[in-house]
Design a protein around this motif. Sequence first.
Motif, short mmCIF file in Angstrom:
data_model
loop_
_atom_site.label_atom_id
_atom_site.label_comp_id
_atom_site.label_asym_id
_atom_site.label_seq_id
_atom_site.Cartn_x
_atom_site.Cartn_y
_atom_site.Cartn_z
N ILE A 150 0.85 -1.19 0.00
CA ILE A 150 0.00 0.00 0.00
C ILE A 150 0.89 1.24 0.00
N LEU A 151 0.68 2.08 -1.00
CA LEU A 151 1.40 3.35 -1.09
C LEU A 151 0.42 4.47 -0.73
N ILE A 152 0.88 5.42 0.06
CA ILE A 152 0.03 6.55 0.42
C ILE A 152 0.81 7.85 0.27
N ASP A 153 0.23 8.79 -0.45
CA ASP A 153 0.81 10.14 -0.52
C ASP A 153 0.37 10.88 0.73
N GLN A 154 1.34 11.14 1.60
CA GLN A 154 1.02 11.79 2.87
C GLN A 154 0.43 13.18 2.64
N ARG A 155 -0.12 13.75 3.67
CA ARG A 155 -0.80 15.04 3.58
C ARG A 155 0.03 16.07 2.83
N GLY A 156 -0.60 16.71 1.85
CA GLY A 156 0.05 17.79 1.14
C GLY A 156 1.01 17.35 0.06
N THR A 157 1.19 16.03 -0.15
CA THR A 157 2.19 15.55 -1.09
C THR A 157 1.55 14.87 -2.30
N GLY A 158 2.31 14.80 -3.39
CA GLY A 158 1.91 14.02 -4.55
C GLY A 158 0.53 14.34 -5.06
N TYR A 159 -0.29 13.28 -5.20
CA TYR A 159 -1.64 13.42 -5.74
C TYR A 159 -2.68 13.70 -4.67
N SER A 160 -2.26 13.81 -3.41
CA SER A 160 -3.22 14.09 -2.34
C SER A 160 -3.72 15.53 -2.45
N LEU A 161 -4.92 15.73 -1.91
CA LEU A 161 -5.57 17.04 -1.97
C LEU A 161 -5.96 17.48 -0.57
N PRO A 162 -5.73 18.75 -0.21
CA PRO A 162 -5.08 19.76 -1.03
C PRO A 162 -3.58 19.47 -1.18
N SER A 163 -3.03 19.95 -2.29
CA SER A 163 -1.60 19.83 -2.52
C SER A 163 -0.89 21.02 -1.89
N LEU A 164 0.22 20.74 -1.22
CA LEU A 164 1.04 21.81 -0.67
C LEU A 164 2.26 22.08 -1.54
N ASN A 165 2.19 21.63 -2.78
CA ASN A 165 3.29 21.91 -3.70
C ASN A 165 3.37 23.42 -3.94
N CYS A 166 4.59 23.93 -4.12
CA CYS A 166 4.82 25.36 -4.28
C CYS A 166 5.46 25.66 -5.63
N PRO A 167 4.66 25.81 -6.70
CA PRO A 167 5.26 26.21 -7.98
C PRO A 167 5.98 27.55 -7.87
N GLU A 168 5.59 28.36 -6.88
CA GLU A 168 6.27 29.63 -6.68
C GLU A 168 7.76 29.42 -6.42
N LEU A 169 8.09 28.37 -5.66
CA LEU A 169 9.49 28.09 -5.33
C LEU A 169 10.21 27.35 -6.45
N GLU A 170 9.47 26.79 -7.41
CA GLU A 170 10.07 26.05 -8.52
C GLU A 170 10.35 26.94 -9.72
N SER A 171 9.95 28.20 -9.64
CA SER A 171 10.10 29.12 -10.77
C SER A 171 11.57 29.41 -11.07
N GLU A 172 11.87 29.60 -12.35
CA GLU A 172 13.22 29.96 -12.75
C GLU A 172 13.60 31.35 -12.27
N ASP A 173 12.61 32.13 -11.87
CA ASP A 173 12.88 33.49 -11.37
C ASP A 173 13.45 33.49 -9.95
N VAL A 174 13.38 32.35 -9.27
CA VAL A 174 13.92 32.27 -7.92
C VAL A 174 15.42 32.02 -8.02
N VAL A 175 16.18 33.08 -7.82
CA VAL A 175 17.63 33.02 -7.99
C VAL A 175 18.34 33.32 -6.67
N THR A 176 17.96 34.39 -6.02
CA THR A 176 18.63 34.82 -4.80
C THR A 176 17.87 34.34 -3.56
#
Length: 551
Positions: A150-176
């Motif tokens: 049994i595989l489980i995506d813990q809270r906020g991870t993977g395909y679980s909802l709500p997702s706590l993924n942060c595309p803001e932090l994955e942006s190429e504009d994040v340099v400094t």
Amino acid sequence: MPRPCTTSIARLLCALALLVLPACADTPESAAPTRAARQAEAAAKPTVSVKPTSAARTDAAPAYEPRFEPAGCPFDSAGGAIECGYLVVPERRTSPDEAEVRLAVAIVRSTAKRPAPDPLVYLEGGPGGSALYDASYWLDSRFRNKRDIILIDQRGTGYSLPSLNCPELESEDVVTGDDELDAAKACSRRLRREGVDLKHYNSAATAADLADLRQALGLEEVNLLGVSYGTRAALTALRDFPEGIRSVILDSSYPPEVDAYTEGAANGAAAIQALLGGCAADADCAEAFPKLDRTLYRLVDKLNGEPAVLERTDVDTGETYEEELYGDDLVSYLFDWLYDTSAIPLLPRAIAEAAEGDYSMIIYLLDGPTDEEAEEGIEEEEVAEEEAAEGVIDTAAADEGDISDSEGAFYSVECREEMIFGDLAAAEEAVSVYPRALQAALLGSGEQTAAICEVWGSGRARAVEDRPVTSDVPTLVLAGEYDPVTPPHWGESAAEHLSRSFFYTFPGMGHGVVFSDACPEEIALSFLERPGKEPDAACLADLPGPVFEIP
């Protein structure tokens, strides 16, 4: 294969700065105790095991009924060998009538005609890693021969909802560093606007989720396999909800009593020195690369003064670009490469050749497969995406950035229950006994991490989240000799408080040993057959450690 601590967010735990300020949390509870105070408290009062009953849990919070809702898989289900769905539970168990979380679950059915009634529940590392992201790995796993997985995506991870993924932090504009802090603020604000309470995405909540998963699926007993941060989740489950846990496997342990952000730099330096010592103790390696330790330290100093220029290849576009390699960069890369057992035999040669001005092995380790191999991988991924096109788990989480790791889940756990117990002065003192060439890169910029925790909003953990877990549930503890982030002595610490535990260190291996070699896998399978009996570990005698590559 599952990628415990090979994703960017998992590696962030390892390379993160060691400074953790008491102001990291936003809930004004009592100040975090100092390390010395905690040690004094532990000496004065023995550790006790916390084993609440199910009735005690329902008395402490309003009643609710966890439920499992079947759904299609967001990937090829291998002709029905994998069944998917959601575990639906309250976000906040003290208010079960309010927000719910939907935790993505994949059940990899056993190949046995009559599977064992106690499945293996896999807990991914990170925190923030997705267990479902690499679900296909388990189709060929020997763990599937006798029981469901049994595989489980813990809270906020993977395909679980709500997702706590942060595309803001994955942006190429994040340099400094300022960019990163602004992006983290933006992600935290967005999640809160969406109604997410970040104080309920942590190890204690995951432990309760695992108890509810067992209830919702109608299982009397389960076995837990945790890797890296997954071991913290498993230990928390042992502490809070031990009912129905038949056995536990802890691989690359991250127990709650350790201070990751105080010890981390010293642990990384010790792992690099273990690698250098391993080469010196190997006759062929020592002859090919004499005094490798001095070679590395001189190379680091040289590159910090005059960086090398590497010609690298963008893995997404295939375009080449130039990148400067400083000495501190090389130390950080060595730290990362020590995760990967398959990379370890190449490292002495990479160091020695770089010292002679040849960086081809460094580039190979950085950029990975050839163009042809990369193209084959892309084609396989496209086929898998086409096969996963209908009737699937809601992939809304996948539409916003890389779901293999969740930055928001990482910070929600680490800021709440680990960073607040760190100590910069202690971290600097611990690493000061190692060569100067290793210190700066491994200490990193702790102020940056502390600054993000100040604005993240996941609250402060109770003191129990910094104490050892005791249990009499049979537990197997595995460690890699060269693991730079969860060293063997962390596994020993966990095992010390588990009265029915068996501990093994595997020579020459890095992080996540059960996925690295047949020997730890065989020991784990032997343990699962009879958890109360010492497993057959005869294969350990045949492990020579890494066979270092000699030109």
